[in-house]
Design a protein around this motif. Structure first.
Motif, PDB file in Angstrom:
ATOM      1  N   ARG A  42       0.848  -1.183   0.000  1.00  0.00           N
ATOM      2  CA  ARG A  42       0.000   0.000   0.000  1.00  0.00           C
ATOM      3  C   ARG A  42       0.898   1.253   0.000  1.00  0.00           C
ATOM      4  N   VAL A  43       0.765   2.054  -1.039  1.00  0.00           N
ATOM      5  CA  VAL A  43       1.529   3.298  -1.130  1.00  0.00           C
ATOM      6  C   VAL A  43       0.904   4.352  -0.224  1.00  0.00           C
ATOM      7  N   GLY A  44      -0.414   4.460  -0.242  1.00  0.00           N
ATOM      8  CA  GLY A  44      -1.130   5.424   0.576  1.00  0.00           C
ATOM      9  C   GLY A  44      -2.474   5.739  -0.031  1.00  0.00           C
ATOM     10  N   GLU A  45      -3.071   6.833   0.412  1.00  0.00           N
ATOM     11  CA  GLU A  45      -4.351   7.276  -0.128  1.00  0.00           C
ATOM     12  C   GLU A  45      -4.157   8.604  -0.842  1.00  0.00           C
ATOM     13  N   LEU A  46      -4.620   8.645  -2.087  1.00  0.00           N
ATOM     14  CA  LEU A  46      -4.469   9.832  -2.917  1.00  0.00           C
ATOM     15  C   LEU A  46      -5.761  10.646  -2.882  1.00  0.00           C
ATOM     16  N   THR A  47      -5.622  11.937  -2.654  1.00  0.00           N
ATOM     17  CA  THR A  47      -6.767  12.835  -2.650  1.00  0.00           C
ATOM     18  C   THR A  47      -6.969  13.412  -4.042  1.00  0.00           C
ATOM     19  N   LEU A  48      -8.161  13.189  -4.590  1.00  0.00           N
ATOM     20  CA  LEU A  48      -8.512  13.753  -5.892  1.00  0.00           C
ATOM     21  C   LEU A  48      -9.565  14.832  -5.669  1.00  0.00           C
ATOM     22  N   HIS A  49      -9.134  16.084  -5.709  1.00  0.00           N
ATOM     23  CA  HIS A  49     -10.061  17.185  -5.482  1.00  0.00           C
ATOM     24  C   HIS A  49     -10.985  17.398  -6.677  1.00  0.00           C
ATOM     25  N   SER A  50     -10.469  17.199  -7.887  1.00  0.00           N
ATOM     26  CA  SER A  50     -11.272  17.403  -9.090  1.00  0.00           C
ATOM     27  C   SER A  50     -11.720  16.090  -9.723  1.00  0.00           C
ATOM     28  N   GLY A  51     -11.036  14.993  -9.396  1.00  0.00           N
ATOM     29  CA  GLY A  51     -11.308  13.708 -10.029  1.00  0.00           C
ATOM     30  C   GLY A  51     -10.607  13.517 -11.357  1.00  0.00           C
ATOM     31  N   GLN A  52      -9.779  14.486 -11.753  1.00  0.00           N
ATOM     32  CA  GLN A  52      -9.020  14.381 -13.004  1.00  0.00           C
ATOM     33  C   GLN A  52      -7.620  13.858 -12.680  1.00  0.00           C
TER      34      GLN A  52
END
Length: 236
Positions: A42-52
Motif C-alpha cells: 500500500r503506497v497510501g491514499e491519494l486525494t482527488l479534489h477534481s477527479g481528473q
C-alpha cells in the motif's frame, strides 16, 4: 504522453491479466536467469479534489505545465494506491544484504471490484485507432520515477523542478524498502510516487472497468513482468 513502441508477442494494446500482478505470491520468470515473486504494497491514499487523474514523471513534468489529465475522470474523493512489488532472485545465488526489488505496476483503486475489461488511458487528442502494431500511448520517464496526482495539484509542489520541496524529500526518505512514497503538497493536495520498474522508458496507463462500465482503477505497467511469460504460461 507519447506513443511508445515495444516488441511483444501479441498486440500490445491488449492488457495482460493484471489481477495476477496484485495477488501476493504470484511468481514469474524474468529473462533466463531471474525469477520474481510479487507482493502488494500500500503506497497510501491519494486525494482527488477534481477527479481528473494525471500520471507522469514528477521530477521532470510536475509543475511544468506540460502534462494533461486523462480524458476519463472520476468522482472527487480519497482513493487507495497499491504497488505490485517484484522481489527478484537468481536461483542458486547467495542472497545479498537486502532484497532486489522493482515496482512492477501501480494502481489507483477507484472501486475495489473485479475488473471486467481494460482500455488505454488517453490524453485529449489521442486516438487508439491511429496506433500501429506494437504501439501504445504511454508517459515518458526520464528520472526513473512515476506518479499519480490530481490535476488541481499541478502547482501544489513548488521547488520540484529545482530538486527541492516535498516530492524530493519524500523520495529521499524511503530508506531500504520498496521505492514508493506519498508527498504532501500545499492546500491539502498530495501525490503518490514510485520508481518505474527498470528505470527510464515509456509506460502505458490502463483504465480497468467493472462489469457495469464504471471505472475500477487506473494502472501503470512498468514492464518488469514480461508479457511473453504470461503468453507462454510461465507465470505461476
Amino acid at each position: 504522453m507519447r506513443a511508445g513502441s515495444r516488441k511483444v508477442p501479441r498486440t500490445p494494446i491488449t492488457a495482460p491479466d493484471y489481477s495476477r500482478y496484485f495477488t501476493d505470491g504470484t511468481s514469474f520468470a524474468c529473462g533466463r536467469d531471474l525469477t520474481g515473486t510479487l507482493s502488494v504494497v500500500r503506497v497510501g491514499e491519494l486525494t482527488l479534489h477534481s477527479g481528473q487523474v494525471v500520471a507522469c514523471d514528477p521530477f521532470v513534468y510536475l509543475g511544468s505545465g506540460d502534462v494533461q489529465p486523462f480524458t476519463v475522470a472520476v468522482e472527487p474523493g480519497r482513493y487507495a494506491v497499491d504497488a505490485a512489488v517484484a522481489t527478484l532472485v537468481r536461483p542458486g545465488a547467495e542472497p545479498g544484504p537486502r532484497p532486489h526489488t522493482r515496482v512492477a505496476a501501480v494502481r489507483l483503486v477507484i472501486r475495489d471490484v473485479e475488473v471486467a475489461g481494460w482500455e488505454l488511458a488517453l490524453l485529449p487528442g489521442q486516438d487508439p485507432a491511429e496506433l500501429g502494431d506494437e504501439q501504445y500511448f504511454g508517459y515518458g520517464v526520464d528520472a526513473g520515477t512515476g506518479c499519480f496526482y490530481d490535476a488541481s495539484a499541478e502547482n501544489a509542489f513548488p521547488g520540484t523542478q529545482d530538486e527541492e520541496g516535498a516530492v524530493w524529500a519524500a523520495m529521499e526518505s524511503v530508506g531500504h524498502g520498496p521505492d514508493v512514497f506519498m508527498a504532501q503538497g500545499e492546500d491539502g493536495h498530495n501525490l503518490a510516487g514510485f520508481t518505474s520498474g527498470w528505470g527510464d522508458g515509456e509506460y502505458p496507463t490502463w483504465i480497468g472497468r467493472a462489469a457495469d462500465g464504471s471505472v475500477a482503477c487506473f494502472l501503470t505497467d512498468f514492464f518488469v513482468i514480461p508479457h511473453s511469460a504470461e503468453a507462454d504460461g510461465q507465470a505461476a
